[in-house]
Design a protein around this motif. Structure first.
Motif, short mmCIF file in Angstrom:
data_model
loop_
_atom_site.label_atom_id
_atom_site.label_comp_id
_atom_site.label_asym_id
_atom_site.label_seq_id
_atom_site.Cartn_x
_atom_site.Cartn_y
_atom_site.Cartn_z
N HIS A 92 -5.02 7.54 -38.59
CA HIS A 92 -3.80 7.70 -37.79
C HIS A 92 -4.09 8.21 -36.39
CE1 HIS A 92 0.04 6.64 -39.29
NE2 HIS A 92 -0.17 7.14 -40.48
N LYS A 93 -5.20 8.93 -36.25
CA LYS A 93 -5.52 9.46 -34.92
C LYS A 93 -5.89 8.37 -33.94
CE LYS A 93 -8.05 13.27 -34.62
NZ LYS A 93 -8.92 14.42 -34.96
N LEU A 94 -6.30 7.20 -34.46
CA LEU A 94 -6.64 6.11 -33.55
C LEU A 94 -5.35 5.62 -32.90
CD1 LEU A 94 -9.23 4.25 -35.77
CD2 LEU A 94 -9.66 5.88 -33.93
N ILE A 95 -5.38 5.55 -31.57
CA ILE A 95 -4.16 5.27 -30.83
C ILE A 95 -3.60 3.88 -31.14
CG2 ILE A 95 -3.15 5.24 -28.49
CD1 ILE A 95 -4.36 7.98 -29.34
N ASN A 96 -4.47 2.93 -31.44
CA ASN A 96 -4.00 1.56 -31.69
C ASN A 96 -3.52 1.34 -33.12
OD1 ASN A 96 -6.71 0.63 -29.61
ND2 ASN A 96 -4.56 0.63 -29.01
N VAL A 97 -3.63 2.35 -33.96
CA VAL A 97 -3.15 2.21 -35.33
C VAL A 97 -1.65 2.52 -35.35
CG1 VAL A 97 -3.23 3.19 -37.65
CG2 VAL A 97 -5.35 2.67 -36.43
N LYS B 123 -10.97 10.56 -27.30
CA LYS B 123 -9.66 10.49 -27.92
C LYS B 123 -9.19 9.03 -27.85
CE LYS B 123 -5.08 12.49 -28.01
NZ LYS B 123 -4.18 13.53 -27.50
N HIS B 124 -9.44 8.41 -26.73
CA HIS B 124 -9.14 6.98 -26.59
C HIS B 124 -9.87 6.46 -25.36
CE1 HIS B 124 -7.04 3.37 -27.64
NE2 HIS B 124 -6.48 3.25 -26.46
N LEU B 144 -2.44 10.74 -22.85
CA LEU B 144 -3.22 11.00 -24.06
C LEU B 144 -4.09 12.24 -23.90
CD1 LEU B 144 -4.26 7.33 -24.90
CD2 LEU B 144 -2.84 8.83 -26.32
N LEU B 176 3.43 4.36 -26.06
CA LEU B 176 2.29 4.18 -26.95
C LEU B 176 2.81 4.24 -28.38
CD1 LEU B 176 -0.18 6.50 -25.05
CD2 LEU B 176 -0.60 4.09 -25.50
N GLY B 178 1.66 3.71 -31.21
CA GLY B 178 0.81 4.26 -32.27
C GLY B 178 0.52 5.73 -32.08
N TYR B 179 1.19 6.38 -31.12
CA TYR B 179 0.85 7.76 -30.78
C TYR B 179 2.11 8.60 -30.67
CZ TYR B 179 -1.03 11.65 -28.02
OH TYR B 179 -1.38 12.88 -27.57
N ASP B 300 -3.07 18.81 -34.96
CA ASP B 300 -3.76 17.63 -35.48
C ASP B 300 -3.72 17.64 -37.01
OD1 ASP B 300 -5.44 15.64 -36.26
OD2 ASP B 300 -7.19 16.34 -35.12
N ALA B 302 -5.06 15.90 -39.11
CA ALA B 302 -6.33 15.64 -39.77
C ALA B 302 -7.18 16.91 -39.92
CB ALA B 302 -7.12 14.58 -39.01
#
Ligand SMILES: Cc1ncc(C[n+]2csc(CCOP(=O)(O)OP(=O)(O)O)c2C)c(N)n1
Lengths: 188, 562
Positions: A92-97, B123-124, B144, B176, B178-179, B300, B302
């Motif tokens: 989930h941390k991947l921005i494109n997911v 991070k990206h 980001l 974004l 996904g963010y 976070d 995770a």
């Protein structure tokens, strides 16, 4: 003075509850269905994440969806080896997911495609063809001394087919890894 | 306008007032646009210095640090700062040049797959494929870098695209899909956490760098003030809670205080806020805080249950969560006397095991004494950056930080060479503060060329070298765990001054000072700090001094030695 709660652990989650929430290893196979933006490097980011964190992918398939900006990755892994919530949170941390679903086996239709090339001589050919028919496989190439069969189905079914034809002389075999879709009307 | 001119417009719109970097073939267009963009640029002498300076700037100010580097070797030189920024959740944007698109994939001159090399550690990242993507990529990169769990973002721009013309329109929204970081914190979980704190008999607040990133020091103090909760801050969080405070236990972990480590060991509830249970804190994980339940607050998700299973997980921004947690706690009926026994135990440890060293005999200068003198000379004010090694741990132990963002570290990666450039970046961002870099004779030699940058740019950083002639921390490990087989750690085997840091400072255009009298350290340091411009102070300290107490690597916290 009355204290809120007691010094014990009543308010706290038990480890069983933690387990149910996926924090510890579940022990079962998981099928993750992942929607990703179709951007350069997405697959590398995902594969790299797995390599770096020591997560072991069993199968991985990637393909387009009905929206050409979005691809779907179907990924299977063993919940005995990894705490599955760590895997999904890191993904989930991947921005494109965009979205991840951990598909429940009972709620899911999953299929895999495999091709088997088997060496056959003389009367073995008939036997192999018969097995293929029982498994609703399709013969896609016939040679003098070989057969190529295509079969789709659950992973178990393909494993079973493998066990049946292997003794005849398996030349090679290829499997795609699973794709999966949730049952009912809701989107996967 | 050219895409690079758009880059400058975007930087200005993001409020960037300074960029650290060094040009090369693949980013000459960027530098051309910078020429009259009205943004300050600090020309570093090595891109690693530029990256660490951007980190120091970010850590001291809370703003995003920016670094430019050219393709190939320029970009590979910032890999260490990028990884460093990732490990420490440091908001940074790295804009790298790339070879022209017609050369991509041909192993062209100075071509490097920077996106590929840095992918595991960002991070990206954005690989620009069309010049029109540039403005959006820059804004997304800043968004980001600074939101959610902060981190480094790389934007790689091929040189031909960077000079191509685009129709520039300001970007006002960043989308974004996904963010979407969770910032609020689940109300039910926060209530549970408050109740758990209310019923705990031996609670500890275990605070990490996330509290500093979230600017939540005030809220942390409020929570601590709502009852007599003992507080311990990781290396990354020193300053988030005032070290002179009576609820302060010291730092936990490998070179933490016995009090902090014993308190964690015996705690029945640990409330972890923005920390990640790093192995340098937990020691042997299976024996870490064996009696405790864990509340874990982190932006976070995770991080939660990554190393230690959390009984009450709360995903959210520390500032918001702490404010709510304090309010919930205050609404409960609690009995502060339930903590009496716990505090008695803590005071007992504190009086039995203070941090101590003995320097009554001889004329040798003990390194710990230098840090004490530094604390006195500065009155505990100013910003202190360190490198990696014994000097870093002594500073953490003996300089009592009271304010957030005044202690700059390479905490996660432990990068020698971080200190001086980080101090330089901090001074650029906070010109009115006294900025001191405490370093070792080993570490300073990794990025000391930035002294030239300081001298030419008028960046007034004071450096104090605890010069023991050794790669001290490695020597300590060799002494304690490798039977004193001092393999390749001696930096001045003939005990000659090597190098002569005073001369080196002078060669760089800075002032060099050597201190040799332990009785006048405080005044000498004050005088050095009063000297205008960059100053480098060389203090020869006891060669074979060790950092104690210590938890041996892989041992349990209660087995501290020394
Ligand atoms: C770039 C880098 N290389 C190697 C190390 C391993 N290392 C950790 S501490 C240390 C010794 C540092 O020596 P010095 O800077 O003189 O500080 P001291 O420990 O003597 O205070 C080394 C080599 C590191 N942290 N970073």
């Amino acid at each position: 003075m009355a204290l809120v709660g007691d010094p014990g652990t009543k308010e706290l989650l038990s480890l069983e509850e933690l387990e149910a929430s996926g924090s510890l290893r579940t022990g079962r196979k998981h099928v993750l269905s992942i929607l990703v933006e179709d951007k350069p490097g997405v697959l590398t980011r995902i594969a790299g994440l797995f390599a770096r964190r020591g997560f072991n992918i069993d199968t991985l398939t990637v393909g387009p969806t009905d929206d050409d900006r979005i691809s779907r990755i179907t990924l299977t892994l063993d919940g005995a080896l990894h705490p599955i919530d760590q895997v999904t949170k890191q993904l989930h941390k991947l921005i494109n997911v965009l979205k991840i679903r951990d598909l429940e086996p009972a709620e899911t239709v999953a299929r895999e495609l495999a091709m088997f090339k088997v060496a056959v001589d003389g009367q073995q050919r008939a036997e192999v063809l018969q097995i293929c028919e029982i498994f609703r496989g399709k013969v896609v190439d016939v040679g003098k001394r070989s057969l190529i069969m295509e079969i789709t189905g659950t992973t178990d079914k393909i494993d079973a087919f493998d066990r049946m034809v292997r003794p005849f002389g398996l030349v090679e075999m290829m499997r795609t890894g699973e794709i999966a879709i949730s049952r009912g009307r809701a989107e996967t | 306008m050219r895409a690079v001119d758009a880059v400058m417009e975007c930087l200005k719109a993001e409020g960037v007032d300074v960029v650290f970097g060094l040009p090369g073939g693949a980013n000459i267009p960027t530098y051309d646009a910078l020429y009259d963009a009205g943004i300050r640029h600090v020309l570093v002498r090595h891109e690693a210095g530029g990256g660490h300076a951007a980190q120091g700037y970010a850590k001291a100010t809370g703003k995003v640090g920016v670094c430019f580097a050219t393709s190939g070797p320029g970009a590979t030189n910032v890999v260490t700062p990028i990884v460093d920024a990732m490990m420490d959740s440091c908001p940074t944007v790295f804009i790298t040049g790339q070879v022209g698109t017609h050369l991509l994939g041909t192993d062209g001159f100075q071509e490097t797959d920077v996106i590929g090399i840095t992918m595991p550690a960002v991070k990206h990242s954005f690989m620009i494929q069309h010049p029109t993507e540039v403005p959006r990529a820059i804004h997304e990169a800043f968004h980001l870098a600074r939101t959610g769990r902060p981190g480094p973002v790389v934007v790689d721009i091929p040189v031909d695209l960077s000079r191509a013309d685009i129709d520039y329109e300001p970007v006002t929204d960043v989308r974004l899909p996904g963010y979407q970081p969770t910032t609020e914190g689940n109300a039910k979980q926060i209530r549970q956490a408050a109740k758990a704190l209310a019923s705990a008999r031996r609670p500890v607040l275990y605070v990490g760098g996330g509290v500093i990133n979230a600017n939540a020091s005030e809220e942390l103090r409020e929570l601590a003030a709502s009852d007599r909760f003992p507080v311990t801050c990781t290396l990354m969080a020193l300053g988030a809670f005032p070290a002179p405070h009576e609820q302060w236990l010291g730092m936990p972990g490998m070179h933490g205080t016995r009090t902090a480590n014993y308190a964690m060991d015996e705690a029945d509830l640990i409330c972890c806020i923005g920390a990640r249970f790093d192995d340098r804190v937990t020691g042997k994980l299976s024996e870490f805080a064996p009696r405790a339940k864990f509340i874990h607050i982190d932006i976070d998700p995770a991080e939660i249950s990554k190393n230690v299973p959390a009984h009450i997980p709360i995903v959210g921004d520390a500032k918001k969560v702490l404010a709510k947690l304090t309010a919930e706690y205050r609404a409960l009926e609690t009995d502060a006397t339930r903590l009496d026994a716990w505090w008695q135990r803590i005071r007992d440890w504190q009086s039995k095991h203070p941090l101590r060293f003995d320097d009554t005999e001889g004329t040798e200068i003990r390194p710990q004494r230098v840090i004490q003198a530094l604390y006195e000379a500065t009155g505990g004010e100013g910003i202190v950056a360190t490198d990696i090694g014994q000097h870093q741990m002594w500073t953490a132990q003996h300089f009592h930080f009271s304010r957030p963002r005044t202690w700059l570290q390479s905490g996660g990666l432990g990068t020698m060479g971080f200190g001086l450039p980080a101090a330089m970046g901090a001074k650029v961002g906070k010109p009115d503060e006294l900025v001191v870099c405490v370093t070792g004779d080993g570490s300073i030699q990794m990025n000391m060329q930035e002294l030239s940058t300081c001298a030419t740019e008028g960046i007034d950083v004071k450096t104090v070298i605890l010069n023991n002639g050794y790669l001290g921390m490695v020597r300590q490990w060799q002494e304690l765990f490798w039977e004193k087989r001092y393999s390749h750690v001696d930096l001045r085997p003939d005990t000659a001054p090597w190098p002569d840091f005073v001369k080196l400072a002078e060669a760089h255009g800075a002032t060099g000072i050597r201190l040799e009298d332990k009785t006048t350290l405080v005044d000498d340091l004050k005088a050095a700090f009063a000297t205008p411009g960059p100053v480098m102070v060389d203090v020869r300290v006891t060669r074979e001094e060790n950092v104690y107490p210590m938890i041996a690597p892989g041992a349990a916290a209660r087995d501290m030695v020394g």
